[in-house]
Design a protein around this motif. Sequence first.
Motif: not given
Length: 377
Positions: A269-280, A282-291
């Motif tokens: 549950e925590r893995l799926g709820g990690i909020p997105q961070v995107a900048k020049d 750094l990229l942090i993203l969870s969720g298979t469809a978004r990835i």
Amino acid sequence: MKLRTVAKFAVILSTLLFCVGVGVYSFVQLKLADKTQTVDLLELVPADSRGLLETDNVDFFISELPRMAYAAQFDTLHQSNLIETIFYELTQYTSHAAHGLSNQVNQLMLSFHFPGNPRDMVAYFRMSKEGKDLFKEVLREKYGDRFTPKKEIYRGKEIQVYPLDAEDFLSLYGGKGFLVASHEKRLIEQVIDAQLDKRSLSRDTVLASLRHNKSSRFMTFYGRTASVPLLTGKRDYCWSEFDLHMNSEVIYLNGSMAAPITCMPVMAERLGGIPQVAKDSLLILSGTARIDSCINRASVAQGDTLFNQCIANLSPSASYIMVADMQEVVRNKEFFKPYLPPFINEWAEMFDPFILSVQVTEVDGRFSHIFVLTYRE
């Protein structure tokens, strides 16, 4: 690159300052010579250890590592005293001892302990009596008459404390088929406690679920951490394995996480709820469809950069990804603490010229991970 550089590089592979092994192996050249030896070194490792390293791969790290494009980056790494004492300085004596030791030693483990200072480590050798005698002979030749032990008894077991200089000592403890070394006598005492009380790391069922027979030429670090620490918060019930592989410009760390089965749903549950961070950088993203969508965009991006290439090389089936220029991590270690295992976050400066790509895949409550450090010239 000098052998000293190889020994220094070894330490960074754990937050835990793990990898005394590369240095010792530069003169031991591990072989499975005594196949009749059955002592399980894990039965000596204190249960509260912060991490564990084991390896049988020597030649690659000694002969190939110096040719890696990124090798010089690690030349300024601070060396722990234990490496300096045993695992580098003794290499100059290998002309007469190396082959003898290689025929006597058949396993090495290293354990790392809290609070995590350079001295908070123990080296375990599985070896015959002849190997132990030869090991001490090499130490004695290096340190001369000063290398005469003071014998202390702890719970009926003998610890040999060798003076190295006016302020430092090396403690050795041996038994049938093994030898244990540390700069901290208190850690040797903890080893004896683990052995006599049968409360060693061998009884940790979570760690046991990760450890399995590996093919030859392996080097694996087991850390008491999740690959993404925020999955467990401040609790230490999780273990992660990191198998090390390298080529000329890339370092790979791959493996799995393990935790009590009741904790797995919370982690997912925590893995799926990690909020997105995107900048020049750094990229942090969870969720298979978004990835999947993100990777597709990176694959067709104009003016392709190494950062985009690292994104494009990730798996679209991953549950979580992070791509970060390590310079960004160096500038903001506190921010990255929940996202990176301590041995990467705490040693971020050593990885400064890399881009880090991370992917975690969760399938049916099992978590696998791949960390890729790509050298940018």
